[in-house]
Design a protein around this motif. Structure first.
Motif, mmCIF file in Angstrom:
data_model
loop_
_atom_site.group_PDB
_atom_site.id
_atom_site.type_symbol
_atom_site.label_atom_id
_atom_site.label_comp_id
_atom_site.label_asym_id
_atom_site.label_seq_id
_atom_site.Cartn_x
_atom_site.Cartn_y
_atom_site.Cartn_z
ATOM 1 N N VAL A 100 0.806 -1.355 0.006
ATOM 2 C CA VAL A 100 0.017 0.017 -0.118
ATOM 3 C C VAL A 100 1.009 1.226 0.039
ATOM 4 O O VAL A 100 1.682 1.443 0.846
ATOM 5 N N PHE A 101 0.791 2.084 -0.852
ATOM 6 C CA PHE A 101 1.546 3.429 -1.093
ATOM 7 C C PHE A 101 1.624 4.310 0.213
ATOM 8 O O PHE A 101 2.514 4.701 0.606
ATOM 9 N N SER A 102 0.143 4.316 0.759
ATOM 10 C CA SER A 102 0.069 5.208 2.076
ATOM 11 C C SER A 102 1.149 4.645 3.211
ATOM 12 O O SER A 102 1.781 5.504 3.998
ATOM 13 N N VAL A 103 1.250 3.347 3.302
ATOM 14 C CA VAL A 103 1.997 2.709 4.275
ATOM 15 C C VAL A 103 3.598 2.763 3.936
ATOM 16 O O VAL A 103 4.300 3.175 4.952
ATOM 17 N N ARG A 104 3.934 2.849 2.961
ATOM 18 C CA ARG A 104 5.081 2.916 2.562
ATOM 19 C C ARG A 104 5.652 4.409 2.955
ATOM 20 O O ARG A 104 6.759 4.569 3.184
ATOM 21 N N SER A 105 4.717 5.287 2.537
ATOM 22 C CA SER A 105 5.084 6.747 2.724
ATOM 23 C C SER A 105 5.135 7.096 4.084
ATOM 24 O O SER A 105 6.155 7.782 4.481
ATOM 25 N N GLN A 106 4.173 6.449 4.875
ATOM 26 C CA GLN A 106 4.249 6.655 6.425
ATOM 27 C C GLN A 106 5.429 6.008 7.105
ATOM 28 O O GLN A 106 6.159 6.628 7.905
ATOM 29 N N ALA A 107 6.048 5.044 6.453
ATOM 30 C CA ALA A 107 7.136 4.272 6.902
ATOM 31 C C ALA A 107 8.333 5.288 6.622
ATOM 32 O O ALA A 107 9.399 5.244 7.544
ATOM 33 N N ALA A 108 8.483 5.727 5.446
ATOM 34 C CA ALA A 108 9.356 6.581 5.119
ATOM 35 C C ALA A 108 9.617 7.830 5.969
ATOM 36 O O ALA A 108 10.736 8.382 6.261
ATOM 37 N N GLU A 109 8.441 8.483 6.276
ATOM 38 C CA GLU A 109 8.441 9.530 7.122
ATOM 39 C C GLU A 109 9.159 9.284 8.560
ATOM 40 O O GLU A 109 9.659 10.008 9.048
ATOM 41 N N ALA A 110 8.542 7.954 9.190
ATOM 42 C CA ALA A 110 8.847 7.551 10.361
ATOM 43 C C ALA A 110 10.343 7.548 10.362
ATOM 44 O O ALA A 110 11.002 7.731 11.508
ATOM 45 N N LEU A 111 10.968 6.820 9.316
ATOM 46 C CA LEU A 111 12.464 6.605 9.475
ATOM 47 C C LEU A 111 13.291 8.120 9.229
ATOM 48 O O LEU A 111 13.995 8.288 9.749
ATOM 49 N N LEU A 112 12.586 8.895 8.465
ATOM 50 C CA LEU A 112 13.225 10.376 8.278
ATOM 51 C C LEU A 112 13.358 10.992 9.630
ATOM 52 O O LEU A 112 14.253 11.947 9.745
ATOM 53 N N ARG A 113 12.249 10.792 10.604
ATOM 54 C CA ARG A 113 12.398 11.449 11.857
ATOM 55 C C ARG A 113 13.307 10.913 12.767
ATOM 56 O O ARG A 113 13.484 11.440 13.814
ATOM 57 N N MET A 114 13.729 9.786 12.483
ATOM 58 C CA MET A 114 14.745 9.184 13.334
ATOM 59 C C MET A 114 16.135 9.578 13.294
ATOM 60 O O MET A 114 16.515 10.264 12.359
ATOM 61 N N PRO A 115 17.022 9.545 14.301
ATOM 62 C CA PRO A 115 18.182 9.965 14.108
ATOM 63 C C PRO A 115 18.880 9.117 12.989
ATOM 64 O O PRO A 115 18.765 8.019 12.669
#
Length: 346
Positions: free
Chosen positions: A298-313
């Protein structure tokens, strides 16, 4: 043949007369409306400085309104001031002035034949906090011909004014009420009434239930965290999704084991909301699971996963690695997209 022509001519003359009458009525109405608006604006100019001084300092003598134009001018000015000058003392003085001068006029407007006039009166009563009209509002709510629009506004005001029977009123609303309507009403409730609504959660219809869960998150009702955690165990996925969304709004952390269950859910919306919570909490202990969800179908899930990673150190570094080495083309594309966003933010 001549009779037909006479009849035709009579019809034409009649239609022209009707059209002329309508045209003249519209002209007269427009001129009357223009004159009314001009009168209201004139009174606004008269009242504006004294109302401002009264609201700001509380020591100005206000000339009582004596005509409809004066009432409208004063109420419009007051409504404007309380939206611009956000202050407890100003709100208190506004209520005092409204209780002194506007109660009889607003009571009369509540019984006006035009819906627009009645609704305007309700809005002013809410804005000014004119609680002395509460009995009138109760009678209005009980009328058989009260419209759904009026009922919505009345329930908002009952909640705001802490009416003792607002809970009972809410039990008998019709199906036309939307989740948004319920949210507006719930947003005006005090903590005691809101808690009562939550305590009887499963007695409500679905729209009210979903609105309750959403408002816990939106209004940051931390007292109901345990309730949300209970919903996370419910078999109905919509409850779990909404509870996760509310927890994400509140940035409330969950244990890794609990979150991992939702991150592996068969319901993509549940995975999405669990990732949103991970992003808010920067839950780096779940990095492997989040990286795996970069390959989600699902595109939305992939996008949210990428945002979650971006917010990490070191989020940018992790996304760069995925963009360069992942065996999944969708994960690589998503990583590149969020790398671009992350660099723009920097």
């Amino acid at each position: 043949m001549s009779d037909s022509l006479v009849l035709f001519a009579w019809i034409v003359v009649t239609l022209l007369t009707i059209l002329l009458t309508i045209f003249l009525y519209l002209i007269v109405r427009k001129r009357k409306d223009y004159k009314w608006k001009k009168e209201v604006e004139t009174y606004k100019q008269l009242y504006e400085p004294m109302l401002f001084r009264y609201l700001a300092y509380g020591d100005e003598q206000i000339i009582p309104p004596s005509s409809s134009a004066q009432y409208v001018a004063m109420m419009e000015l007051l409504d404007h001031f309380i939206r611009v000058l956000v202050n407890g003392d100003i709100k208190e003085r506004t209520t005092k002035l409204a209780e002194t001068y506007f109660v009889d006029y607003l009571r009369m407007q509540l019984h006006h034949r035009r819906l627009g006039r009645r609704m305007n009166a309700l809005f002013y009563i809410e804005d000014f906090g004119t609680r002395s009209l509460l009995h009138e509002l109760e009678k209005m709510y009980e009328q058989k011909d009260v419209t759904t629009m009026e009922k919505r506004q009345l329930l908002k005001m009952f909640a705001l004014f802490r009416h003792p029977h607002v809970y009972e009123y809410m039990k008998h609303v019709d199906e036309s009420f939307t989740q948004f309507d319920y949210r507006l009403i719930l947003s005006r409730m005090d903590d005691h009434t809101f808690t009562k609504m939550v305590d009887y959660f499963f007695d409500w219809n679905e729209k009210m239930q979903y609105a309750l869960i959403d408002m816990i998150g939106i209004m940051q009702k931390f007292a109901h965290i345990s309730f949300l955690r209970t919903l996370l165990q419910h078999e109905q996925s919509e409850y779990r999704i909404r509870a996760l969304k509310a927890l994400a709004e509140m940035a409330f952390p969950l244990e890794d084991d609990q979150l991992r269950i939702h991150l592996h859910s068969q319901v993509w919306q549940e995975r999405l909301m669990a990732l949103r919570l991970c992003a808010r909490m920067r839950q780096h202990t779940l990095l492997d699971t989040i990286k795996q969800l970069m390959k989600d179908r699902v595109f939305s899930v992939r996008s949210q996963a990428a945002e979650a990673l971006l917010r990490m150190p070191n989020g940018l570094a992790m996304l760069e690695q995925i963009a360069q080495t992942s065996d999944d083309p969708y994960a690589r594309d998503m990583a590149l997209e969020w790398l671009e966003r992350g660099r723009e933010d920097d």
